[in-house]
Structures are given as structure tokens and as C-alpha cells.
Design an enzyme around this catalytic site. Structure first.
Site, mmCIF file in Angstrom:
data_model
loop_
_atom_site.group_PDB
_atom_site.id
_atom_site.type_symbol
_atom_site.label_atom_id
_atom_site.label_comp_id
_atom_site.label_asym_id
_atom_site.label_seq_id
_atom_site.Cartn_x
_atom_site.Cartn_y
_atom_site.Cartn_z
ATOM 1 N N HIS A 68 0.820 -1.232 0.000
ATOM 2 C CA HIS A 68 0.000 0.000 0.000
ATOM 3 C C HIS A 68 0.846 1.272 0.000
ATOM 4 O O HIS A 68 0.305 2.368 -0.166
ATOM 5 C CB HIS A 68 -0.953 0.025 1.196
ATOM 6 C CG HIS A 68 -1.984 -1.055 1.165
ATOM 7 N ND1 HIS A 68 -2.878 -1.190 0.112
ATOM 8 C CD2 HIS A 68 -2.264 -2.060 2.031
ATOM 9 C CE1 HIS A 68 -3.655 -2.244 0.354
ATOM 10 N NE2 HIS A 68 -3.305 -2.795 1.495
ATOM 11 N N ASP B 152 -2.502 -10.550 -2.496
ATOM 12 C CA ASP B 152 -3.121 -10.142 -1.232
ATOM 13 C C ASP B 152 -4.591 -9.812 -1.536
ATOM 14 O O ASP B 152 -4.913 -9.472 -2.684
ATOM 15 C CB ASP B 152 -2.393 -8.905 -0.701
ATOM 16 C CG ASP B 152 -2.908 -8.426 0.648
ATOM 17 O OD1 ASP B 152 -2.301 -8.768 1.671
ATOM 18 O OD2 ASP B 152 -3.927 -7.707 0.671
ATOM 19 N N HIS C 221 -6.200 -7.260 -0.788
ATOM 20 C CA HIS C 221 -6.371 -5.828 -1.077
ATOM 21 C C HIS C 221 -5.542 -5.390 -2.278
ATOM 22 O O HIS C 221 -4.448 -5.918 -2.503
ATOM 23 C CB HIS C 221 -5.963 -5.013 0.153
ATOM 24 C CG HIS C 221 -6.727 -5.379 1.391
ATOM 25 N ND1 HIS C 221 -6.236 -6.280 2.321
ATOM 26 C CD2 HIS C 221 -7.955 -5.000 1.822
ATOM 27 C CE1 HIS C 221 -7.128 -6.425 3.291
ATOM 28 N NE2 HIS C 221 -8.186 -5.671 3.018
ATOM 29 N N ASP D 120 -4.895 -12.925 3.543
ATOM 30 C CA ASP D 120 -6.196 -12.346 3.907
ATOM 31 C C ASP D 120 -7.263 -12.673 2.849
ATOM 32 O O ASP D 120 -8.405 -12.231 2.963
ATOM 33 C CB ASP D 120 -6.102 -10.839 4.173
ATOM 34 C CG ASP D 120 -5.273 -10.095 3.153
ATOM 35 O OD1 ASP D 120 -4.862 -10.714 2.140
ATOM 36 O OD2 ASP D 120 -5.032 -8.886 3.357
HETATM 37 C C1 OKP Z 1 -3.419 -4.295 4.497
HETATM 38 B B1 OKP Z 1 -2.976 -5.442 3.590
HETATM 39 C C2 OKP Z 1 -11.583 -1.732 6.265
HETATM 40 C C3 OKP Z 1 -10.428 -1.117 7.020
HETATM 41 C C4 OKP Z 1 -9.144 -1.648 6.520
HETATM 42 C C5 OKP Z 1 -6.736 -1.424 6.662
HETATM 43 C C6 OKP Z 1 -6.576 -2.688 5.920
HETATM 44 C C7 OKP Z 1 -5.156 -2.866 5.482
HETATM 45 C C8 OKP Z 1 -4.875 -4.126 4.736
HETATM 46 N N1 OKP Z 1 -12.787 -1.072 6.545
HETATM 47 N N2 OKP Z 1 -8.008 -1.217 7.253
HETATM 48 O O1 OKP Z 1 -3.261 -5.299 2.240
HETATM 49 O O2 OKP Z 1 -3.396 -6.739 4.052
HETATM 50 ZN ZN ZN Z 2 -4.432 -7.209 2.472
#
Ligand code: OKP
Ligand code: ZN
Length: 363
Positions: A179, A216, A218, A303
């Protein structure tokens, strides 16, 4: 041969985040790595799991130089100093956490962005969300995490007089990286470990074709941003549609300038069956093969697991074996650096890693 790297310093980072409207211990916790290590130590991978701790006297200048190829000098200075600055200014107590409050926003003034003078406000200039807290040991852990990506890449490239029987390095990085766009932290990421791996590989072979597969849950907005106009880096990401980080990850983000076509986003609806996931994976892998990837970076997040609190796919433990085998079969013998990104179910993350490794090795 497959080698797994980790660094005890990465366990020192333990911060808080605002999730929903609750300030809680960050889900990106040392326990994640401890669970993976425990699983590895009770497995056939025990011998291949190596702790690195070469940073005792401070990070090597090479690591810092390579990191500053994509990370702003002022941003890195902020990461290094902000905890002490907040402490001296009385903004936090000893053992407190730096968390940003007000973020950068677009304006019509045409003025260049600049960090606010106010020390408290400045944390929001160098972050985009409230899941990127900084505590006393965070910088040390970030550097150790980044160092794993750098050292792992060096082990793979075999251009120096190193024995190059190593074809895969799994770097157990934390904090993660995908990120971070090089100028701001967010989503538990402070330094983009994948970008550092690219810089490290390029320090040996400047014109390499480099492929990044981001699996991942995300979207890796930071990695996308850093390589958006880069014709020599193909970024492929499979991620939850309309999920965090919300502002990126759509299919029409395909790259710009020389890098047009070199960014492939494959968003998948949450709750989709594994078959649809594997179809996207096949498509992404086909593109990475056509690109003639010479160095593969896998941003690996667990995740995508069905029970993850931050992810909503239907991936089960045995599916990581399939995902890994499919990936390795498509890109056989390409030197590969697997970087740990997310994955927040402590009870299953170890088994999920073992499943992934089993699939990778059996390809
Ligand atoms: C990081 B990685 C959702 C809130 C999410 C941050 C998530 C970070 C993920 N409402 N907060 O890509 O696993
Ligand atoms: Zn993630």
C-alpha cells in the site's frame, strides 16, 4: 532450492489502528509472524528457515540508497524521527503511538503539496489512513522488513559470485509494503518491499523484465503507483472489488506513457467461488508469461482466506497449494521472491503458509 528469511527485529513493531471507530491493537501484529515461524519450525522447512539479523549496527548504506530510489527523502526522515519528535514535544507519552489526524486533500490552487509546519498535523501528510501507526521500534522493524526483500533479491540474482542454486526466497516481511507509494504510509505499510526488490534486482541487471503478482486480498495501490509508467515492470493484482483502499484497483487502470498496458487489475467480487479466483489467476499468469518475466515478485497475502476479518474471498487452506502450484508451473525456474503482505487469522496463517509452500515445491 527454496529459502525462507525472517528477522527478529520485525517482531518489535506493535502498534494501534482505528478500525471502524475503535482504537484497537493493529491486526497486523507480531503474533502473525510468530504463528508462521511456529508452523515452519515444526515442518520440513525448518532447515531452510533463516533468521537474518545483520542490521545490528544500523542499516547498510546500500539498503538506504536503494530505498530512496522510490521513497522520498523527507518521508523516510519522517518515518525515522517522528516517534522521538512527538515524544519530545509532549504529543505522546513514552510507549505511545503516532497516529495521523488530518490527511492531504486535492485543491484547485495549483500550489505544490508541502508538509504542514505543525508537527502533529505533519503525520497526516505522510499517511493516507489510520492503520499506519508508528511506535518506538517501528522504524527498526520497517528497515529490517525491507532488508529481507533486498537480501532475498541478492540471493536470487546470482550475478555476483554467489551460489545460485536458490530459485525461490520467501521473505517473511512485516510490516508489509504494497500500500505504500513511496511518499506515504497506509494499510499497515511504510516501505514498499516489492519496489525495493525491483531496485535491488536492477542494481545487478538494469533492463530486466520484472513481473509482480499481487495476491493479497487488497489492491496494492502503492506498487501500482510506483510502477504505473514503467514499461519494464508488469504489475498484476487480484483483489476484492470495491474494497480497501477503495480509490484504486479498477480494471481501467492499465498504466501510462511507456507503461501503458503494464498494469493489470483483476478485481473479483467478494464471496466469489474459488473457480472464479483461479480463472483470474490463470489470466494474470498468462500475461506474466507473455511478458517474458525474468524476475518474479509475489506479494502474498493470506487475507484471501475465507475467515479473514479484513478479506472476503472463499479461499481455504488447501487452495493455497493450488494457487502456489499453478503460479510456479506457469513461471517455472524464474527466480522468485515471495513477499509476505497481509493475512490476519493467527490460528490458520501457519497452515496456510505450509499449504502454499507445498504447492510451490511440487510444481
Ligand atoms: C493491508 B494489507 C476496512 C479497514 C481496513 C486497513 C486494511 C489494510 C490491509 N474497513 N483497514 O493489504 O493486508
Ligand atoms: Zn491485504
Amino acid at each position: 532450492m527454496l529459502v525462507i528469511l525472517w528477522d527478529p527485529d520485525t517482531l518489535l513493531h506493535k502498534t494501534v489502528e482505528l478500525l471502524g471507530s475503535n482504537l484497537i491493537p493493529a491486526l497486523e501484529s507480531p503474533e502473525r509472524l510468530e504463528a508462521i515461524l511456529k508452523a515452519l519450525h515444526n515442518s520440513e522447512y525448518r532447515a531452510g528457515t533463516r533468521p537474518l539479523s545483520s542490521l545490528w549496527e544500523g542499516p547498510k548504506s546500500r539498503l538506504l540508497e536503494l530505498t530512496s530510489e522510490t521513497h522520498g527523502h523527507e518521508y523516510l526522515r519522517h518515518l525515522r524521527n517522528v516517534y522521538e519528535e512527538w515524544l519530545s514535544a509532549g504529543l505522546i507519552e513514552q510507549d505511545g503511538h503516532v497516529l495521523p489526524e488530518c490527511f492531504v486533500f486535492p485543491t484547485s490552487t495549483g500550489k505544490p503539496l508541502r508538509p504542514p509546519r505543525d508537527l502533529f498535523a505533519r503525520a497526516g501528510y505522510y499517511a493516507f489512513d489510520m492503520s499506519s501507526g508508528i511506535m518506538s521500534e517501528s522504524y527498526r522493524a520497517m528497515i529490517a522488513s525491507a532488508n529481507l526483500a533486498c537480501e532475498g533479491t541478492d540471493m536470487l540474482c546470482g550475478f555476483d559470485d554467489r551460489p545460485n542454486d536458490i530459485d525461490t526466497v520467501v521473505a517473511l516481511c512485516r510490516p508489509p509494503g504494497h500500500h505504500c507509494d513511496g511518499q506515504r504510509a497506509g494499510g499497515y505499510c511504510y516501505i514498499n518491499n516489492a519496489a525495493l526488490a525491483v531496485s535491488t534486482w536492477r542494481s545487478h541487471q538494469s533492463d530486466a523484465q520484472i513481473g509482480i503478482l499481487d495476491i493479497d486480498f487488497h489492491h496494492g495501490n502503492g506498487t501500482q503507483e510506483i510502477f504505473y509508467a514503467d514499461a519494464k515492470v508488469l504489475y498484476v493484482s487480484i483483489h476484492g472489488e470495491d474494497e480497501f483502499p477503495y480509490y484504486t484497483g479498477v480494471e481501467d487502470e492499465t498504466g501510462s506513457g511507456e507503461g501503458k498496458g503494464m498494469n493489470i487489475n483483476l478485481p473479483l467480487k467478494v464471496g466469489s467461488p474459488i473457480e472464479e479466483y483461479l480463472e483470474k489467476l490463470d489470466y494474470g499468469l498468462k500475461k506474466l508469461v507473455e511478458f517474458k518475466t525474468e524476475f518474479l515478485i509475489v506479494s502474498l497475502g493470506f487475507d484471501t482466506f475465507h475467515a479473514d476479518p479484513l478479506g472476503h474471498f472463499q479461499v481455504h487452506t488447501e487452495d493455497y497449494e493450488t494457487i502456489a502450484r499453478t503460479t510456479r508451473q506457469a513461471l517455472k525456474e524464474v527466480p522468485a521472491l515471495v513477499l509476505l503482505e497481509g493475512g490476519y487469522v493467527i490460528e490458520h496463517i501457519g497452515a496456510n503458509m505450509l499449504s502454499f509452500l507445498k504447492g510451490w515445491k511440487s510444481a
